[in-house]
Design an enzyme around this catalytic site. Structure first.
Site, PDB file in Angstrom:
ATOM      1  N   SER A  52       0.778  -1.237   0.000  1.00 34.64           N
ATOM      2  CA  SER A  52       0.000   0.000   0.000  1.00 34.64           C
ATOM      3  C   SER A  52       0.812   1.291   0.000  1.00 34.64           C
ATOM      4  O   SER A  52       0.247   2.358  -0.270  1.00 34.64           O
ATOM      5  CB  SER A  52      -0.936   0.003   1.218  1.00 34.64           C
ATOM      6  OG  SER A  52      -0.187  -0.215   2.390  1.00 34.64           O
ATOM      7  N   THR A  53       2.081   1.211   0.354  1.00 33.72           N
ATOM      8  CA  THR A  53       2.915   2.423   0.362  1.00 33.72           C
ATOM      9  C   THR A  53       4.328   2.052  -0.089  1.00 33.72           C
ATOM     10  O   THR A  53       4.664   0.871  -0.219  1.00 33.72           O
ATOM     11  CB  THR A  53       3.008   3.063   1.780  1.00 33.72           C
ATOM     12  OG1 THR A  53       3.461   2.064   2.695  1.00 33.72           O
ATOM     13  CG2 THR A  53       1.689   3.597   2.270  1.00 33.72           C
ATOM     14  N   ALA A 114      -0.397  -9.199   8.132  1.00 35.31           N
ATOM     15  CA  ALA A 114       0.241 -10.201   7.259  1.00 35.31           C
ATOM     16  C   ALA A 114       1.013 -11.246   8.054  1.00 35.31           C
ATOM     17  O   ALA A 114       1.301 -12.326   7.546  1.00 35.31           O
ATOM     18  CB  ALA A 114       1.187  -9.497   6.287  1.00 35.31           C
ATOM     19  N   ALA A 143       7.303  -3.446   6.226  1.00 33.86           N
ATOM     20  CA  ALA A 143       8.132  -2.697   7.172  1.00 33.86           C
ATOM     21  C   ALA A 143       7.232  -2.457   8.371  1.00 33.86           C
ATOM     22  O   ALA A 143       6.218  -1.768   8.251  1.00 33.86           O
ATOM     23  CB  ALA A 143       8.594  -1.385   6.569  1.00 33.86           C
ATOM     24  N   TYR A 228      18.427  -3.203   2.371  1.00 27.94           N
ATOM     25  CA  TYR A 228      19.211  -1.972   2.210  1.00 27.94           C
ATOM     26  C   TYR A 228      20.607  -2.211   2.766  1.00 27.94           C
ATOM     27  O   TYR A 228      20.774  -2.984   3.715  1.00 27.94           O
ATOM     28  CB  TYR A 228      18.528  -0.815   2.958  1.00 27.94           C
ATOM     29  CG  TYR A 228      19.272   0.491   2.810  1.00 27.94           C
ATOM     30  CD1 TYR A 228      19.378   1.098   1.559  1.00 27.94           C
ATOM     31  CD2 TYR A 228      19.903   1.086   3.900  1.00 27.94           C
ATOM     32  CE1 TYR A 228      20.087   2.279   1.405  1.00 27.94           C
ATOM     33  CE2 TYR A 228      20.602   2.279   3.749  1.00 27.94           C
ATOM     34  CZ  TYR A 228      20.690   2.869   2.500  1.00 27.94           C
ATOM     35  OH  TYR A 228      21.394   4.024   2.343  1.00 27.94           O
ATOM     36  N   TYR A 238      22.537   1.001  10.690  1.00 24.75           N
ATOM     37  CA  TYR A 238      21.780   0.188   9.724  1.00 24.75           C
ATOM     38  C   TYR A 238      22.435  -1.186   9.524  1.00 24.75           C
ATOM     39  O   TYR A 238      22.100  -2.136  10.229  1.00 24.75           O
ATOM     40  CB  TYR A 238      21.548   0.934   8.388  1.00 24.75           C
ATOM     41  CG  TYR A 238      20.343   0.330   7.706  1.00 24.75           C
ATOM     42  CD1 TYR A 238      19.088   0.910   7.793  1.00 24.75           C
ATOM     43  CD2 TYR A 238      20.442  -0.921   7.060  1.00 24.75           C
ATOM     44  CE1 TYR A 238      17.962   0.285   7.254  1.00 24.75           C
ATOM     45  CE2 TYR A 238      19.330  -1.543   6.517  1.00 24.75           C
ATOM     46  CZ  TYR A 238      18.101  -0.931   6.613  1.00 24.75           C
ATOM     47  OH  TYR A 238      16.997  -1.559   6.089  1.00 24.75           O
ATOM     48  N   LYS A 247      18.152  -7.994   8.336  1.00 22.15           N
ATOM     49  CA  LYS A 247      18.337  -8.109   6.882  1.00 22.15           C
ATOM     50  C   LYS A 247      19.270  -9.282   6.548  1.00 22.15           C
ATOM     51  O   LYS A 247      19.108  -9.928   5.519  1.00 22.15           O
ATOM     52  CB  LYS A 247      18.867  -6.797   6.292  1.00 22.15           C
ATOM     53  CG  LYS A 247      17.872  -5.634   6.378  1.00 22.15           C
ATOM     54  CD  LYS A 247      16.572  -5.901   5.637  1.00 22.15           C
ATOM     55  CE  LYS A 247      15.640  -4.703   5.584  1.00 22.15           C
ATOM     56  NZ  LYS A 247      14.321  -5.016   5.028  1.00 22.15           N
ATOM     57  N   LEU A 276      15.255   5.897   0.385  1.00 21.82           N
ATOM     58  CA  LEU A 276      14.238   6.834  -0.078  1.00 21.82           C
ATOM     59  C   LEU A 276      13.353   7.272   1.067  1.00 21.82           C
ATOM     60  O   LEU A 276      13.240   6.562   2.073  1.00 21.82           O
ATOM     61  CB  LEU A 276      13.353   6.148  -1.123  1.00 21.82           C
ATOM     62  CG  LEU A 276      13.928   6.076  -2.534  1.00 21.82           C
ATOM     63  CD1 LEU A 276      13.004   5.284  -3.430  1.00 21.82           C
ATOM     64  CD2 LEU A 276      14.110   7.472  -3.111  1.00 21.82           C
ATOM     65  N   VAL A 277      12.703   8.409   0.899  1.00 21.26           N
ATOM     66  CA  VAL A 277      11.779   8.888   1.922  1.00 21.26           C
ATOM     67  C   VAL A 277      10.528   8.005   1.890  1.00 21.26           C
ATOM     68  O   VAL A 277       9.791   8.004   0.904  1.00 21.26           O
ATOM     69  CB  VAL A 277      11.358  10.349   1.643  1.00 21.26           C
ATOM     70  CG1 VAL A 277      10.436  10.847   2.740  1.00 21.26           C
ATOM     71  CG2 VAL A 277      12.572  11.244   1.491  1.00 21.26           C
TER      72      VAL A 277
END
Ligand code: NAD
Length: 401
Positions: A52-53, A114, A143, A228, A238, A247, A276-277
């Site tokens: 959805s996003t 989910a 996420a 990422y 990260y 990850k 990315l934002v």
């Protein structure tokens, strides 16, 4: 509810979303995809988990409008009620489904957790009923800050922390643009394990096992999860931090899954995407400032991409190449972060990083671009939208009626 809708930002979350702005975002992404060459030999029946996003929405749009694929999207979004607007992902999906149906494309959606068995069962039943199986691509793009384990009922929270030692660096307040130093304490063993439980590979494996069990995957089906890596400066928070541990677990899961998919000649892949934002990345300390610098450099070099450009390149230049092979690096990873990680880009970011301070943040970084992209995530500051027009907040998602 028929009223003016304005952004209400708390921390790194906007609690309102604008229906017309979100719809325009989706239409712009569709327009980009349809202006590109179609993805020949692309997927035909695609399940997108986290649709959805951000990257998942772009994956759905490229599948549908680039390859004319039928899509089923899974997400966890809020419908509007008397007091609140729906969430952005709700409005995106409403606009996506409407456009897909208008174009004669099958598109259905499931809204719910989910991670739960119930949603997996709902999805497999729908696939069986509507498609009789033959899913040829599964995108895993969740996420989430938390997960309730479907078998034990244990609730896990993911954290964004370094491992082993504290991490100090500068960070930016995404609303005020104010810089400050942060010091993040290292995670405990439990915090690391909990983050792996939320963002690692177990749930991805559960999804693929559920599809295999019901024989719903096509011959040579592929599944892709997103990851990422990023630069040295964000390594402690990260790649080498709790999210990086998750990850790594995702990469390990891709290897196990590829073995599981051997009998149908299928593959499980990891695609390493650009920073990315998105709603997810806004939550990570230090990363918004890095993205502000990265956008500045990549826009100057005419290398900037958003989710839709990234995912179009994933499908057209990596997954569905004319010669039928998937393009991966020496570690077997798909790299669409290649432009972000270019030496000239990274050197330029690294050279500017120590020089950023409150007085020059607006000029040497693209913080304005960051904030604009942040508002756009929720349908605000979208060009061509009249924000003085009252909006009906209760927009239906056609397939959820
Ligand atoms: P996002 O926040 O934009 O999207 C997350 C999606 O997950 C939404 O569709 C949301 O509804 C769904 N979701 C969350 N919890 C759910 C649940 N319990 N049940 C069902 N759906 C749920 O995030 P994003 O930035 O697009 O991230 C997607 C993936 O891409 C993540 O694995 C992320 O690590 C990866 N990634 C992101 C970036 C980045 O910079 N944003 C870069 C590289 C890789």
């Amino acid at each position: 509810m028929n009223r003016l809708i304005e952004p209400k930002v708390r921390g790194y979350i906007c609690t309102t979303a604008h229906p017309a702005g979100c719809a325009k975002n989706v239409h712009e992404q569709i327009k980009f995809v349809t202006s590109q060459p179609p993805i020949a030999s692309g997927p035909k029946k695609v399940l997108i988990i986290g649709a959805s996003t951000g990257y998942g929405l772009a994956s759905r749009i490229v599948a549908a409008f680039g390859a004319k694929a039928q899509t089923i999207g899974i997400f966890f979004e809020r419908a509007a009620d008397d007091k609140r607007t729906a969430s952005a992902g709700w409005y995106h999906t409403a606009a996506f489904e409407q456009a897909a149906h208008q174009a004669g494309l099958y598109a259905k959606s499931i809204n719910g957790d989910a991670f739960s068995d119930a949603i997996k069962q709902k999805a497999t039943a729908l696939i069986k009923q509507d498609w009789g199986g033959s899913v040829d691509l599964v995108i895993y793009s969740l996420a989430s800050p938390r997960r309730i384990h479907p078998q034990t009922g244990i609730s896990f929270q993911s954290t964004l922390q370094p491992i082993g030692a504290p991490y100090r660096n500068k960070t930016i307040d995404i609303m005020s643009g104010q810089l400050s130093d942060v010091c993040i304490e290292p995670a405990t063993a439990k915090e690391i394990a909990d983050t792996v439980a939320v963002m690692g590979g177990e749930d991805w494996m559960m999804w693929i096992e559920a599809l295999l069990k019901e024989k719903l995957l096509a011959q040579a089906a592929q599944t892709v999860a997103y990851s990422y890596i990023g630069p040295t400066l964000t390594d402690p928070i990260y790649s080498q931090g709790t999210i990086g541990a998750a990850k790594k677990d995702l990469v390990a899961a891709s290897k196990i899954l590829t073995q599981r998919l051997h009998a149908i000649n299928g593959k499980a892949l990891i695609s390493v995407n650009k920073a990315l934002v998105t709603q997810a990345s806004a939550a990570i300390p230090v990363v918004p400032l890095y993205i502000s610098l990265l956008y500045k450099i990549m826009k100057e070099k005419k290398l900037h991409e958003g989710c839709i450009e990234q995912i179009y390149r994933l499908y057209s230049d990596r997954l569905y190449r004319p010669n039928g092979t998937v393009l991966v690096d020496a570690q077997g990873l798909i790299r669409i972060d290649d432009w972000e990680m270019r030496e000239d880009v990274q050197q330029a970011v690294a050279a500017l990083w120590p020089k950023v301070h409150d007085e020059n943040v607006a000029t040497i970084t693209d913080f304005a671009g960051y904030r604009h992209a942040f508002y756009k995530l929720f349908g605000f500051e979208v060009e061509g939208i009249d924000y003085n027009q009252p909006q009906i907040a209760a927009v239906p998602i056609p397939s959820l009626l």
